[in-house]
Scaffold this motif. Structure first.
Motif, PDB file in Angstrom:
ATOM      1  N   ARG A  51       0.928  -1.031   0.080  1.00 54.32           N
ATOM      2  CA  ARG A  51      -0.131   0.070  -0.099  1.00 54.32           C
ATOM      3  C   ARG A  51       0.767   1.330  -0.066  1.00 54.32           C
ATOM      4  O   ARG A  51       1.991   1.223   0.455  1.00 54.32           O
ATOM      5  CB  ARG A  51      -0.850   0.110   1.310  1.00 54.32           C
ATOM      6  N   LYS A  56      -3.351  12.363  -0.591  1.00 54.81           N
ATOM      7  CA  LYS A  56      -3.626  12.218   0.904  1.00 54.81           C
ATOM      8  C   LYS A  56      -4.705  13.188   1.157  1.00 54.81           C
ATOM      9  O   LYS A  56      -4.539  14.383   1.234  1.00 54.81           O
ATOM     10  CB  LYS A  56      -2.194  12.379   1.617  1.00 54.81           C
ATOM     11  N   GLU A  89      -5.264   4.657  -2.235  1.00 56.53           N
ATOM     12  CA  GLU A  89      -6.648   5.294  -2.294  1.00 56.53           C
ATOM     13  C   GLU A  89      -7.000   6.255  -3.116  1.00 56.53           C
ATOM     14  O   GLU A  89      -6.256   6.988  -3.727  1.00 56.53           O
ATOM     15  CB  GLU A  89      -6.441   6.275  -0.930  1.00 56.53           C
ATOM     16  N   TRP A 108      -8.436   1.313  -2.880  1.00 62.04           N
ATOM     17  CA  TRP A 108      -9.384   1.507  -1.654  1.00 62.04           C
ATOM     18  C   TRP A 108     -10.003   2.887  -1.492  1.00 62.04           C
ATOM     19  O   TRP A 108      -9.458   3.713  -1.836  1.00 62.04           O
ATOM     20  CB  TRP A 108      -8.601   1.203  -0.568  1.00 62.04           C
ATOM     21  N   GLY A 110     -11.132   5.720   1.041  1.00 60.45           N
ATOM     22  CA  GLY A 110     -10.836   6.164   2.215  1.00 60.45           C
ATOM     23  C   GLY A 110     -11.967   6.658   3.064  1.00 60.45           C
ATOM     24  O   GLY A 110     -12.868   6.662   2.674  1.00 60.45           O
ATOM     25  N   ARG A 112     -12.674   9.147   4.709  1.00 60.50           N
ATOM     26  CA  ARG A 112     -13.389  10.678   4.406  1.00 60.50           C
ATOM     27  C   ARG A 112     -14.073  10.597   3.212  1.00 60.50           C
ATOM     28  O   ARG A 112     -14.814  11.376   3.073  1.00 60.50           O
ATOM     29  CB  ARG A 112     -12.253  11.717   4.576  1.00 60.50           C
ATOM     30  N   LYS A 137     -13.121   1.693   3.325  1.00 59.44           N
ATOM     31  CA  LYS A 137     -12.798   1.777   4.757  1.00 59.44           C
ATOM     32  C   LYS A 137     -14.065   2.159   5.292  1.00 59.44           C
ATOM     33  O   LYS A 137     -14.766   2.788   4.563  1.00 59.44           O
ATOM     34  CB  LYS A 137     -11.790   2.942   4.852  1.00 59.44           C
ATOM     35  N   ARG A 167     -11.064   0.674  10.257  1.00 55.82           N
ATOM     36  CA  ARG A 167      -9.908   1.560  10.617  1.00 55.82           C
ATOM     37  C   ARG A 167     -10.463   2.751  11.709  1.00 55.82           C
ATOM     38  O   ARG A 167      -9.671   3.641  12.237  1.00 55.82           O
ATOM     39  CB  ARG A 167      -9.503   2.538   9.390  1.00 55.82           C
ATOM     40  N   ASP A 201      -7.444  -2.014  10.065  1.00 59.13           N
ATOM     41  CA  ASP A 201      -6.370  -1.177   9.907  1.00 59.13           C
ATOM     42  C   ASP A 201      -5.707  -0.691  11.304  1.00 59.13           C
ATOM     43  O   ASP A 201      -6.404   0.180  11.673  1.00 59.13           O
ATOM     44  CB  ASP A 201      -6.698  -0.150   8.999  1.00 59.13           C
ATOM     45  N   HIS A 204      -4.369   3.065  11.914  1.00 61.02           N
ATOM     46  CA  HIS A 204      -5.212   4.416  11.825  1.00 61.02           C
ATOM     47  C   HIS A 204      -5.933   4.234  13.089  1.00 61.02           C
ATOM     48  O   HIS A 204      -6.623   5.137  13.830  1.00 61.02           O
ATOM     49  CB  HIS A 204      -5.981   4.694  10.677  1.00 61.02           C
ATOM     50  N   GLU A 230       0.598   0.324   8.504  1.00 61.39           N
ATOM     51  CA  GLU A 230       1.433   1.106   7.750  1.00 61.39           C
ATOM     52  C   GLU A 230       2.946   1.038   8.128  1.00 61.39           C
ATOM     53  O   GLU A 230       3.190   0.722   9.428  1.00 61.39           O
ATOM     54  CB  GLU A 230       0.891   2.572   8.128  1.00 61.39           C
TER      55      GLU A 230
HETATM   56  C1  PEP Z   1      -4.479   5.795   4.889  1.00 60.60           C
HETATM   57  O1  PEP Z   1      -4.750   4.616   4.950  1.00 60.60           O
HETATM   58  O2  PEP Z   1      -3.438   6.292   4.752  1.00 60.60           O
HETATM   59  C2  PEP Z   1      -5.627   7.020   5.254  1.00 60.60           C
HETATM   60  C3  PEP Z   1      -5.647   8.209   4.905  1.00 60.60           C
HETATM   61  O3  PEP Z   1      -6.624   6.403   5.735  1.00 60.60           O
HETATM   62  P1  PEP Z   1      -8.090   6.746   6.418  1.00 60.60           P
HETATM   63  O4  PEP Z   1      -9.014   6.707   5.257  1.00 60.60           O
HETATM   64  O5  PEP Z   1      -8.442   5.531   7.196  1.00 60.60           O
HETATM   65  O6  PEP Z   1      -7.688   7.831   7.303  1.00 60.60           O
END
Ligand code: PEP
Ligand code: MN
Length: 366
Positions: A51, A56, A89, A108, A110, A112, A137, A167, A201, A204, A230
């Protein structure tokens, strides 16, 4: 009746056995960091996919927001070096298009993005006719319907190679975890969609590398299908989520120390003993339920009696007395205060409902 999701299991689309392990840095930062981390992760021999975040989603502006499209080339170079499939993501149709063009193996959604049906639908529409695995997620807020809704939107677009990723959930209250695990929600998801594989996960959830082994073991004990952890070649210097990342060496150690249990055992004496113990539990549950039913019948009588005498349902001093005496008694019997208080609150709530119904001749389920 609504038709369920049509799903393929993760062990099938990853072509491996459980627990499925996905690992890599929070973010792809540079080509060197991405490839060097990937090589060390692959060398553990315990990871099935790599991953790295390319785009981000940061809560506050001014933080590292990912390498963008160029990062995809680094990820593909890491795949070439290690032979591991890669995942990143996606949050919109442009991300999906760039990933498909670059040859990313797994996508994937995320936390948010899962909260936003517009974004999820945009992603689903951009994936129509494409056969690629997508992991979803949980949304940042503890809403299982949103999580299921996102899975349904993608599944309706024809995506059947799916998994959910637990997560954890945001909370104003700061506890030991960055995101509250609220395991019950993941358990409810598994109960409602038994064919859906769930990965955990722990990075997180914990936000802290020292808790990762503990959360990972708990996830496996809850029969989750695998983990997304991670890992960074130099965690303290990571451009995002530094505190929760571990070196590939620590990752290898965490994974090798995990106890993998099976959901059942073919061992005859295990099965015999388990069925005797379960019979005992069934019997006790019967008794508990009968006692609850008896207790509610008495509440009904009390409601009737209070009505005739024009007395309120709630009497705080009596309720305080109940809590005090029962908690002390249960504590002496080895039950936790939290369990006793929660149980009493539930019983008291139901008792008030029953009395309200008697007094006012109405159902007051609030
Ligand atoms: C990630 O996996 O780095 C991430 C941003 O995760 P999440 O969507 O769970 O906050
Ligand atoms: Mn991260």
């Amino acid at each position: 009746m609504k038709k369920g999701l049509e799903l393929q299991s993760i062990t099938k689309w990853m072509n491996t056995t459980k627990p499925v392990i996905i690992s890599g840095p929070c973010s792809a930062e540079t080509e060197e960091q991405t490839i060097a981390t990937a090589k060390q992760i692959a060398a553990t021999g315990k990871v099935h996919a790599l991953r790295a975040g390319i785009w981000k989603p940061r809560t506050r502006p001014g933080q590292y927001e990912g390498a963008g499209d160029i990062g995809l080339q680094w990820l593909m170079a890491a795949k070439k070096e290690t032979g591991l499939p890669v995942t990143t993501e996606v949050a919109n149709a442009a991300h999906v298009e760039a990933c498909l063009k670059a040859g990313v193996d797994i996508l994937w959604v995320g936390a948010r993005t899962t909260v936003n049906p517009f974004s999820v639908q945009e992603i689903a529409d951009s994936l129509k006719g494409v056969d690629i695995p997508v992991m979803v997620k949980n949304p940042v807020n503890p809403d299982i319907e949103l999580w299921i809704g996102a899975l349904e939107r993608l599944n309706k677009a024809g995506i059947t190679k799916m998994a959910a990723i637990h997560r954890g959930f945001s909370s104003f209250e700061k506890g030991p975890f960055r995101n509250q695990p609220m395991w019950d929600i993941a358990i409810e998801l598994k109960t409602r969609i038994p064919d859906l594989d769930i990965l955990c996960d722990p990075s997180h959830i914990s936000g802290n590398r020292d808790l990762i082994a503990f959360i990972s073991q708990k996830a496996l004990d809850l029969d989750m299908a695998g983990l997304m952890i991670e890992s960074h070649i130099n965690p303290d210097a990571a451009w995002s989520d530094a505190k929760q990342q571990v070196t590939p060496a620590v990752l290898g150690k965490i994974i090798s120390e995990l106890v993998v249990r099976t959901v059942s055992s073919e061992n005859k004496s295990f099965k015999d003993t388990l069925s005797i113990l379960r019979e005992q539990i069934d019997h006790i549950d019967d008794e508990i339920m009968q006692k609850f039913a008896q207790r509610m019948k008495i509440s009904e009588k009390i409601g009737q009696y209070k009505k005739e005498n024009n007395v309120t349902i709630l009497q705080v001093t009596r309720w305080e007395e109940i809590i005090k005496t029962r908690v002390a008694l249960c504590k002496a019997m080895g039950l936790s205060e939290e369990f006793t208080t929660d149980l009493l609150k539930l019983i008291h709530h139901e008792s008030i409902q029953v009395q309200t119904k008697v007094m006012n001749h109405v159902e007051a389920r609030v």
